[in-house]
Write a protein that holds these residues in place. Structure first.
Motif, PDB file in Angstrom:
ATOM      1  N   THR A  48       0.660  -1.320  -0.039  1.00  0.00           N
ATOM      2  CA  THR A  48       0.014  -0.089   0.111  1.00  0.00           C
ATOM      3  C   THR A  48       0.969   1.185   0.070  1.00  0.00           C
ATOM      4  OG1 THR A  48      -0.219  -0.251   2.242  1.00  0.00           O
ATOM      5  CG2 THR A  48      -2.032  -1.059   1.059  1.00  0.00           C
TER       6      THR A  48
ATOM      7  N   THR B  85      -5.295   2.485  -0.276  1.00  0.00           N
ATOM      8  CA  THR B  85      -5.749   1.248   0.392  1.00  0.00           C
ATOM      9  C   THR B  85      -7.081   1.081   0.069  1.00  0.00           C
ATOM     10  OG1 THR B  85      -4.162   1.482   2.222  1.00  0.00           O
ATOM     11  CG2 THR B  85      -5.933   0.101   2.557  1.00  0.00           C
TER      12      THR B  85
ATOM     13  N   THR C  91      -7.150  -0.184  -3.496  1.00  0.00           N
ATOM     14  CA  THR C  91      -6.987  -1.452  -3.378  1.00  0.00           C
ATOM     15  C   THR C  91      -8.188  -2.513  -3.200  1.00  0.00           C
ATOM     16  OG1 THR C  91      -4.670  -0.981  -3.027  1.00  0.00           O
ATOM     17  CG2 THR C  91      -5.325  -3.295  -2.710  1.00  0.00           C
ATOM     18  N   ILE C  92      -8.774  -2.069  -2.043  1.00  0.00           N
ATOM     19  CA  ILE C  92      -9.921  -2.932  -1.671  1.00  0.00           C
ATOM     20  C   ILE C  92     -11.267  -2.822  -2.631  1.00  0.00           C
ATOM     21  CG2 ILE C  92     -11.513  -3.286   0.367  1.00  0.00           C
ATOM     22  CD1 ILE C  92      -9.492  -2.401   2.221  1.00  0.00           C
TER      23      ILE C  92
ATOM     24  N   ILE D 122      -2.659  -7.466   2.530  1.00  0.00           N
ATOM     25  CA  ILE D 122      -2.357  -6.285   2.086  1.00  0.00           C
ATOM     26  C   ILE D 122      -1.684  -5.762   3.214  1.00  0.00           C
ATOM     27  CG2 ILE D 122      -3.709  -4.060   1.854  1.00  0.00           C
ATOM     28  CD1 ILE D 122      -6.031  -5.478   1.095  1.00  0.00           C
TER      29      ILE D 122
ATOM     30  N   ALA E 192       0.069  -1.741   6.716  1.00  0.00           N
ATOM     31  CA  ALA E 192      -1.237  -1.156   7.243  1.00  0.00           C
ATOM     32  C   ALA E 192      -0.461  -0.171   8.303  1.00  0.00           C
ATOM     33  CB  ALA E 192      -1.846  -2.279   7.788  1.00  0.00           C
TER      34      ALA E 192
ATOM     35  N   THR F 151      -5.807   2.336   8.339  1.00  0.00           N
ATOM     36  CA  THR F 151      -6.018   1.523   7.075  1.00  0.00           C
ATOM     37  C   THR F 151      -6.226  -0.118   7.647  1.00  0.00           C
ATOM     38  OG1 THR F 151      -3.958   1.223   6.641  1.00  0.00           O
ATOM     39  CG2 THR F 151      -4.909   2.766   5.465  1.00  0.00           C
TER      40      THR F 151
ATOM     41  N   ILE G 268      -8.746  -3.066   5.987  1.00  0.00           N
ATOM     42  CA  ILE G 268      -8.154  -4.438   5.467  1.00  0.00           C
ATOM     43  C   ILE G 268      -8.886  -5.607   6.235  1.00  0.00           C
ATOM     44  CG2 ILE G 268      -6.067  -5.893   5.276  1.00  0.00           C
ATOM     45  CD1 ILE G 268      -4.673  -2.917   5.139  1.00  0.00           C
TER      46      ILE G 268
ATOM     47  N   THR H 232      -3.167  -8.761   6.796  1.00  0.00           N
ATOM     48  CA  THR H 232      -2.359  -7.579   6.744  1.00  0.00           C
ATOM     49  C   THR H 232      -1.196  -7.793   7.369  1.00  0.00           C
ATOM     50  OG1 THR H 232      -2.814  -5.156   6.830  1.00  0.00           O
ATOM     51  CG2 THR H 232      -3.427  -6.637   8.756  1.00  0.00           C
TER      52      THR H 232
END
Lengths: 103, 280
Positions: free
Chosen positions: B138, B148, B151-152, B168, B171, B175, B179, B186
Motif C-alpha cells: 500500500t 488502500t 486497492t480494496i 495487504i 497497514a 487502514t 483491510i 494484513t
C-alpha cells in the motif's frame, strides 16, 4: 489475550515505561518548531501545506479525544477518491497538498 | 523464539544480515519483488532479478538454515509504465513453478494513478489465472489511505478471489481496520521513520486482536532494521503480553498464510508442504 482494545499495563505502569521516551519526542517537536523560527530566510513556515497539516495535528494532540493517532493519520492523508491522470512524482511528501503545484 | 520475516528485501542486504536474523530466531524470509530505487529500462532486467529471487537468494539464506520464499511482479513504483508492464507480465509465468515462488507481489499502487490501477488489475488477473497467492503493497504517507481504499475497491470486484490468500501490507492505524473487515490478511511494517514504530504496532495489535496480522521489517536499501521483528517481541514482553500471543503474531500467522501456497515448508521443524497450487 487481554480484553481487546486494552493495553495490559495500568496507567501508572504506562507512564513509568513510556514517559521518558515521549518526553524526548515532544522536546524534538518543540525544537523543530523553534528551528523553523530561526531559519536563514525567516520565511513563515505556515504557508507550507505540510506545516498546515502539522498545525492541525498539534491541535488534535492537545485535545482530550480518544483515537488521536487515527485522526492525525487522516489529517495527513489525501481524502479524495479520484485517480490521478498520470504520475506526478515518484515519492510522497508526508502530507496531502490540496493545491498541488503544476508540473 | 522462532519467527518468520514476512517481508524482507534481502537482495539489498548483506550476508551478515542473514546471520544476525538467524541468530535472532528467524527460520524463514518471504521476499517480494520490489523497486530497485531506480527504474529498470527493460524486461530483461526483470528476468535477471527474478533469477536472483528464485535461485541465488534461496541459496544464500540456506547457509543460515533460513527458508527463503519469493513473490514476483513488476512493482508499484514502475507500474505507470504500461508497455514495460506488459512485457514483464509475459515473463513471470515461466518462474511460477520454481520451488520457492509462493505468489504474485508486492503489487499495488504508488501515487494511485489510472495506469497504476490498470497494472494492479493485470497482476490480479495473472494471479488468478495461475492460482497464485497475492501480496500487496500500500502506498506511502499521504497516499496510503486513498491507495488502500482503491486497492480494496478493486479486489472486491473479483468474486473468485479468496481474501484469505491475499495479504495487504504496510497497514497503519487508518487502514488496518478496513483491510481486516474485508477478510484479508494484513502486515504491519516496522520502519524507523516512514511506517510503524514498535509501540504503535503493539497498540494496533491490542486494538484489533492478533488474527490475520503479520509483522515484518520490510528491510531494504533504505533506513530499515532487519531484526525489527525480534525487537517487536521485546516490546510486547515489555507490555506484559504472553509468549503465546507473540508466537502467534511472528510465527503462526505468517506460517498459516504461507502454507496456503502449497510450497512453504520448514523441514527442520517438521513442517512440510501440503498441496501444489501452482497449476491453473
Amino acid at each position: 489475550m487481554n480484553k481487546q482494545g486494552r493495553c495490559p499495563l495500568t496507567t501508572s505502569q504506562i507512564i513509568d515505561e513510556y514517559f521518558i521516551e515521549n518526553r524526548t519526542r515532544i522536546l524534538d517537536v518543540a525544537a523543530y518548531l523553534d528551528r523553523l523560527l530561526r531559519s536563514a530566510d525567516s520565511q513563515p513556515a505556515g504557508e507550507d501545506f505540510r506545516m498546515q497539516a502539522f498545525e492541525q495535528a498539534l491541535h488534535i494532540l492537545s485535545s482530550t479525544e480518544p483515537n488521536k493517532v487515527d485522526h492525525i493519520q487522516l489529517v495527513f492523508s489525501d481524502p479524495t477518491t479520484e485517480l490521478k491522470a498520470h504520475l506526478d512524482t515518484k515519492s510522497a511528501s508526508g502530507a496531502w497538498n490540496p493545491v498541488p503545484e503544476v508540473r | 523464539m522462532y519467527y518468520i520475516e514476512m517481508h524482507g528485501h534481502m537482495v539489498s542486504r548483506t550476508t551478515d544480515d542473514y546471520r544476525e536474523m538467524a541468530m535472532a530466531g528467524c527460520v524463514a524470509v518471504s521476499e517480494p519483488a520490489f523497486w530497485a530505487g531506480w527504474d529498470r529500462q527493460s524486461a530483461d532486467s526483470f528476468d535477471d532479478y527474478f533469477r536472483q529471487l528464485t535461485d541465488f537468494e534461496p541459496k544464500r539464506a540456506s547457509q543460515f538454515f533460513i527458508r527463503h520464499v519469493s513473490w514476483l511482479c513488476l512493482n508499484p513504483k514502475e507500474g505507470e509504465d504500461r508497455r514495460l508492464t506488459a512485457e514483464v507480465l509475459k515473463r513471470i509465468p515461466k518462474f511460477l513453478d520454481r520451488p520457492n515462488v509462493v505468489g504474485i507481489g508486492e503489487i499495488g499502487m504508488n501515487r494511485v494513478t489510472h495506469n497504476e490501477v490498470d497494472t494492479f488489475i493485470d497482476h490480479i488477473r495473472l494471479a488468478l489465472d495461475y492460482n497464485q497467492m497475492i501480496l500487496i503493497h500500500t502506498p506511502h504517507l499521504e497516499d496510503k489511505y486513498k491507495g488502500t481504499r482503491a486497492t480494496i475497491d478493486n479486489l472486491v470486484k473479483f468474486q473468485n478471489l479468496d481474501p484469505n490468500r491475499v495479504l495487504i501490507d504496510h497497514a497503519e492505524e487508518h487502514t488496518v481496520g478496513m483491510i481486516l473487515e474485508h477478510g484479508f490478511y494484513t502486515g504491519l511494517t516496522l520502519y524507523p521513520n516512514t511506517k510503524v514504530s514498535l509501540a504503535r504496532a503493539v497498540d494496533m495489535i491490542e486494538k484489533y486482536g492478533p488474527d490475520r496480522i503479520t509483522i515484518s521489517s520490510a528491510c531494504d536499501w533504505g533506513p530499515s532494521v532487519p531484526t525489527a521483528v525480534p525487537q517487536l517481541m521485546l516490546e510486547m514482553r515489555r507490555r506484559g503480553h504472553s509468549e503465546e500471543l507473540i508466537r502467534k503474531l511472528v510465527f503462526e500467522n505468517p506460517l498459516k498464510f504461507l502454507m496456503q501456497s502449497g510450497k512453504f515448508e520448514l523441514p527442520r521443524l517438521d513442517i512440510h508442504a501440503t498441496v501444489s497450487h501452482t497449476a491453473p
